[in-house]
Write a protein that holds these residues in place. Structure first.
Motif, PDB file in Angstrom:
ATOM      1  N   THR A 194       0.820  -1.205   0.000  1.00 12.68           N
ATOM      2  CA  THR A 194       0.000   0.000   0.000  1.00 12.68           C
ATOM      3  C   THR A 194       0.857   1.259   0.000  1.00 12.68           C
ATOM      4  OG1 THR A 194      -1.637  -1.247   1.252  1.00 12.68           O
ATOM      5  CG2 THR A 194      -1.922   1.142   1.176  1.00 12.68           C
ATOM      6  N   GLY A 195       0.601   2.125  -0.960  1.00 16.20           N
ATOM      7  CA  GLY A 195       1.306   3.394  -1.063  1.00 16.20           C
ATOM      8  C   GLY A 195       2.696   3.305  -1.665  1.00 16.20           C
ATOM      9  N   LYS A 196       3.153   2.122  -2.051  1.00 16.94           N
ATOM     10  CA  LYS A 196       4.504   1.944  -2.590  1.00 16.94           C
ATOM     11  C   LYS A 196       4.581   2.202  -4.093  1.00 16.94           C
ATOM     12  CE  LYS A 196       5.893   0.323   1.395  1.00 16.94           C
ATOM     13  NZ  LYS A 196       6.966   0.803   2.226  1.00 16.94           N
ATOM     14  N   ARG A 197       3.444   2.297  -4.747  1.00  8.78           N
ATOM     15  CA  ARG A 197       3.356   2.589  -6.180  1.00  8.78           C
ATOM     16  C   ARG A 197       4.115   1.570  -7.026  1.00  8.78           C
ATOM     17  NH1 ARG A 197       0.959   6.933  -7.554  1.00  8.78           N
ATOM     18  NH2 ARG A 197       2.138   7.234  -9.461  1.00  8.78           N
ATOM     19  N   VAL A 198       3.869   0.279  -6.756  1.00 13.50           N
ATOM     20  CA  VAL A 198       4.494  -0.815  -7.500  1.00 13.50           C
ATOM     21  C   VAL A 198       3.459  -1.880  -7.837  1.00 13.50           C
ATOM     22  CG1 VAL A 198       6.802  -0.528  -6.489  1.00 13.50           C
ATOM     23  CG2 VAL A 198       5.152  -2.049  -5.381  1.00 13.50           C
ATOM     24  N   TYR A 199       3.769  -2.666  -8.856  1.00 11.62           N
ATOM     25  CA  TYR A 199       3.018  -3.881  -9.121  1.00 11.62           C
ATOM     26  C   TYR A 199       3.651  -4.988  -8.290  1.00 11.62           C
ATOM     27  CZ  TYR A 199       0.757  -1.579 -13.039  1.00 11.62           C
ATOM     28  OH  TYR A 199       0.021  -0.724 -13.800  1.00 11.62           O
ATOM     29  N   VAL A 200       2.832  -5.888  -7.789  1.00 14.44           N
ATOM     30  CA  VAL A 200       3.334  -6.964  -6.943  1.00 14.44           C
ATOM     31  C   VAL A 200       2.798  -8.311  -7.422  1.00 14.44           C
ATOM     32  CG1 VAL A 200       1.491  -6.649  -5.235  1.00 14.44           C
ATOM     33  CG2 VAL A 200       3.604  -7.757  -4.559  1.00 14.44           C
ATOM     34  N   GLN A 201       3.634  -9.340  -7.349  1.00 19.68           N
ATOM     35  CA  GLN A 201       3.233 -10.705  -7.662  1.00 19.68           C
ATOM     36  C   GLN A 201       3.545 -11.561  -6.437  1.00 19.68           C
ATOM     37  OE1 GLN A 201       5.565 -13.158 -10.446  1.00 19.68           O
ATOM     38  NE2 GLN A 201       3.617 -13.585 -11.477  1.00 19.68           N
ATOM     39  N   THR A 202       2.541 -12.253  -5.930  1.00 18.01           N
ATOM     40  CA  THR A 202       2.678 -13.088  -4.739  1.00 18.01           C
ATOM     41  C   THR A 202       2.849 -14.541  -5.141  1.00 18.01           C
ATOM     42  OG1 THR A 202       1.294 -11.575  -3.468  1.00 18.01           O
ATOM     43  CG2 THR A 202       1.500 -13.822  -2.620  1.00 18.01           C
ATOM     44  N   THR A 203       3.728 -15.254  -4.442  1.00 18.31           N
ATOM     45  CA  THR A 203       3.877 -16.697  -4.597  1.00 18.31           C
ATOM     46  C   THR A 203       3.579 -17.332  -3.249  1.00 18.31           C
ATOM     47  OG1 THR A 203       5.607 -16.404  -6.256  1.00 18.31           O
ATOM     48  CG2 THR A 203       5.430 -18.581  -5.234  1.00 18.31           C
ATOM     49  N   VAL A 204       2.686 -18.307  -3.245  1.00 20.33           N
ATOM     50  CA  VAL A 204       2.384 -19.046  -2.021  1.00 20.33           C
ATOM     51  C   VAL A 204       2.897 -20.474  -2.187  1.00 20.33           C
ATOM     52  CG1 VAL A 204       0.030 -19.753  -2.706  1.00 20.33           C
ATOM     53  CG2 VAL A 204       0.601 -19.581  -0.299  1.00 20.33           C
ATOM     54  N   TYR A 205       3.527 -21.002  -1.138  1.00 16.22           N
ATOM     55  CA  TYR A 205       4.082 -22.352  -1.140  1.00 16.22           C
ATOM     56  C   TYR A 205       3.179 -23.231  -0.285  1.00 16.22           C
ATOM     57  CZ  TYR A 205       7.969 -19.805  -3.076  1.00 16.22           C
ATOM     58  OH  TYR A 205       8.741 -19.000  -3.881  1.00 16.22           O
ATOM     59  N   CYS A 206       2.783 -24.374  -0.844  1.00 13.75           N
ATOM     60  CA  CYS A 206       1.747 -25.206  -0.246  1.00 13.75           C
ATOM     61  C   CYS A 206       2.313 -26.492   0.363  1.00 13.75           C
ATOM     62  CB  CYS A 206       0.695 -25.539  -1.301  1.00 13.75           C
ATOM     63  SG  CYS A 206       0.098 -24.062  -2.177  1.00 13.75           S
ATOM     64  N   ASP A 207       1.577 -27.039   1.346  1.00 11.61           N
ATOM     65  CA  ASP A 207       2.016 -28.233   2.072  1.00 11.61           C
ATOM     66  C   ASP A 207       2.207 -29.460   1.194  1.00 11.61           C
ATOM     67  OD1 ASP A 207       2.238 -26.974   4.499  1.00 11.61           O
ATOM     68  OD2 ASP A 207       0.284 -27.632   5.242  1.00 11.61           O
ATOM     69  N   ASN A 208       1.560 -29.512   0.045  1.00  6.36           N
ATOM     70  CA  ASN A 208       1.703 -30.680  -0.833  1.00  6.36           C
ATOM     71  C   ASN A 208       2.888 -30.554  -1.791  1.00  6.36           C
ATOM     72  OD1 ASN A 208       0.743 -28.796  -2.647  1.00  6.36           O
ATOM     73  ND2 ASN A 208      -0.912 -30.077  -3.436  1.00  6.36           N
ATOM     74  N   GLY A 209       3.721 -29.517  -1.612  1.00  4.81           N
ATOM     75  CA  GLY A 209       4.895 -29.328  -2.450  1.00  4.81           C
ATOM     76  C   GLY A 209       4.671 -28.437  -3.659  1.00  4.81           C
ATOM     77  N   SER A 210       3.443 -28.031  -3.899  1.00  2.00           N
ATOM     78  CA  SER A 210       3.154 -27.158  -5.038  1.00  2.00           C
ATOM     79  C   SER A 210       3.303 -25.691  -4.625  1.00  2.00           C
ATOM     80  CB  SER A 210       1.738 -27.403  -5.561  1.00  2.00           C
ATOM     81  OG  SER A 210       0.789 -26.979  -4.607  1.00  2.00           O
TER      82      SER A 210
ATOM     83  N   SER B 107       1.861 -21.536  -6.055  1.00  2.00           N
ATOM     84  CA  SER B 107       0.951 -20.815  -6.936  1.00  2.00           C
ATOM     85  C   SER B 107       1.351 -19.351  -6.961  1.00  2.00           C
ATOM     86  CB  SER B 107      -0.478 -20.966  -6.412  1.00  2.00           C
ATOM     87  OG  SER B 107      -1.376 -20.210  -7.178  1.00  2.00           O
ATOM     88  N   LYS B 108       1.295 -18.733  -8.144  1.00  2.00           N
ATOM     89  CA  LYS B 108       1.622 -17.317  -8.295  1.00  2.00           C
ATOM     90  C   LYS B 108       0.384 -16.533  -8.696  1.00  2.00           C
ATOM     91  CE  LYS B 108       6.474 -17.550  -9.470  1.00  2.00           C
ATOM     92  NZ  LYS B 108       7.543 -17.043 -10.320  1.00  2.00           N
ATOM     93  N   SER B 109       0.314 -15.320  -8.202  1.00  2.00           N
ATOM     94  CA  SER B 109      -0.759 -14.417  -8.598  1.00  2.00           C
ATOM     95  C   SER B 109      -0.377 -13.715  -9.893  1.00  2.00           C
ATOM     96  CB  SER B 109      -0.985 -13.365  -7.506  1.00  2.00           C
ATOM     97  OG  SER B 109       0.118 -12.460  -7.466  1.00  2.00           O
ATOM     98  N   ALA B 110      -1.307 -12.961 -10.419  1.00  2.00           N
ATOM     99  CA  ALA B 110      -1.012 -12.054 -11.531  1.00  2.00           C
ATOM    100  C   ALA B 110      -0.248 -10.857 -10.967  1.00  2.00           C
ATOM    101  CB  ALA B 110      -2.320 -11.584 -12.161  1.00  2.00           C
ATOM    102  N   TRP B 111       0.363 -10.048 -11.845  1.00  2.00           N
ATOM    103  CA  TRP B 111       0.978  -8.792 -11.421  1.00  2.00           C
ATOM    104  C   TRP B 111      -0.146  -7.793 -11.183  1.00  2.00           C
ATOM    105  CZ3 TRP B 111       5.924  -8.092 -10.098  1.00  2.00           C
ATOM    106  CH2 TRP B 111       6.859  -9.020 -10.532  1.00  2.00           C
ATOM    107  N   LEU B 112      -0.309  -7.363  -9.942  1.00  2.00           N
ATOM    108  CA  LEU B 112      -1.384  -6.451  -9.589  1.00  2.00           C
ATOM    109  C   LEU B 112      -0.841  -5.235  -8.844  1.00  2.00           C
ATOM    110  CD1 LEU B 112      -3.927  -9.158  -8.384  1.00  2.00           C
ATOM    111  CD2 LEU B 112      -3.954  -7.917 -10.551  1.00  2.00           C
ATOM    112  N   TRP B 113      -1.596  -4.151  -8.884  1.00  2.00           N
ATOM    113  CA  TRP B 113      -1.163  -2.884  -8.306  1.00  2.00           C
ATOM    114  C   TRP B 113      -1.305  -2.889  -6.781  1.00  2.00           C
ATOM    115  CZ3 TRP B 113       1.741   0.892  -9.837  1.00  2.00           C
ATOM    116  CH2 TRP B 113       1.685   2.145  -9.220  1.00  2.00           C
ATOM    117  N   GLU B 114      -0.202  -2.877  -6.052  1.00  2.00           N
ATOM    118  CA  GLU B 114      -0.076  -2.699  -4.608  1.00  2.00           C
ATOM    119  C   GLU B 114      -0.656  -3.813  -3.724  1.00  2.00           C
ATOM    120  OE1 GLU B 114      -1.281   1.275  -3.503  1.00  2.00           O
ATOM    121  OE2 GLU B 114       0.468   2.152  -4.493  1.00  2.00           O
ATOM    122  N   TYR B 115      -1.426  -4.736  -4.250  1.00  2.00           N
ATOM    123  CA  TYR B 115      -1.930  -5.877  -3.464  1.00  2.00           C
ATOM    124  C   TYR B 115      -2.126  -7.073  -4.396  1.00  2.00           C
ATOM    125  CZ  TYR B 115      -5.089  -9.130  -1.243  1.00  2.00           C
ATOM    126  OH  TYR B 115      -5.655 -10.282  -0.750  1.00  2.00           O
TER     127      TYR B 115
END
Length: 100
Positions: free
Chosen positions: A54-70, A72-80
């Motif tokens: 928030t307020g950083k004026r960047v696009y962000v992409q989140t990666t979550v690591y799951c218990d089954n070894g997989s 997942s990545k999000s799309a590039w989105l603005w600030e969240y």
């Protein structure tokens, strides 16, 4: 280009000049610090990773690591952004990347 002059105390007259390339936009945004969090409110209690810039004026992409070894990545989105594990799979870690 930035120019840096280096010298040693023993040889004050010897000066080395180093040219450094200017920082790219990707390198500048790499220094941005955002907040992350994990919850289990996805489908079937699936883990989700969140990143708030928030307020950083960047696009962000989140990666979550799951218990089954997989992962997942999000799309590039603005600030969240948010990434989710598969149905019912818990998350154990979240990371992110930013760009301007």
């Amino acid at each position: 280009m930035a120019t840096v002059a280096l010298s040693t105390a023993a040889a004050a007259t010897a000066v080395a000049t180093v040219s450094l390339p200017a920082a790219s936009a990707a390198e500048v945004s790499a220094a941005v610090t955002c907040q992350t969090g994990i919850d289990s409110r996805g489908p079937g209690g699936a883990g989700r990773g969140h990143t708030w810039c928030t307020g950083k004026r960047v696009y962000v992409q989140t990666t979550v690591y799951c218990d089954n070894g997989s992962s997942s990545k999000s799309a590039w989105l603005w600030e969240y952004s948010k990434a989710e594990c598969q149905y019912g799979i818990k998350a154990y870690k979240v990371s992110y990347a930013t760009r301007t």
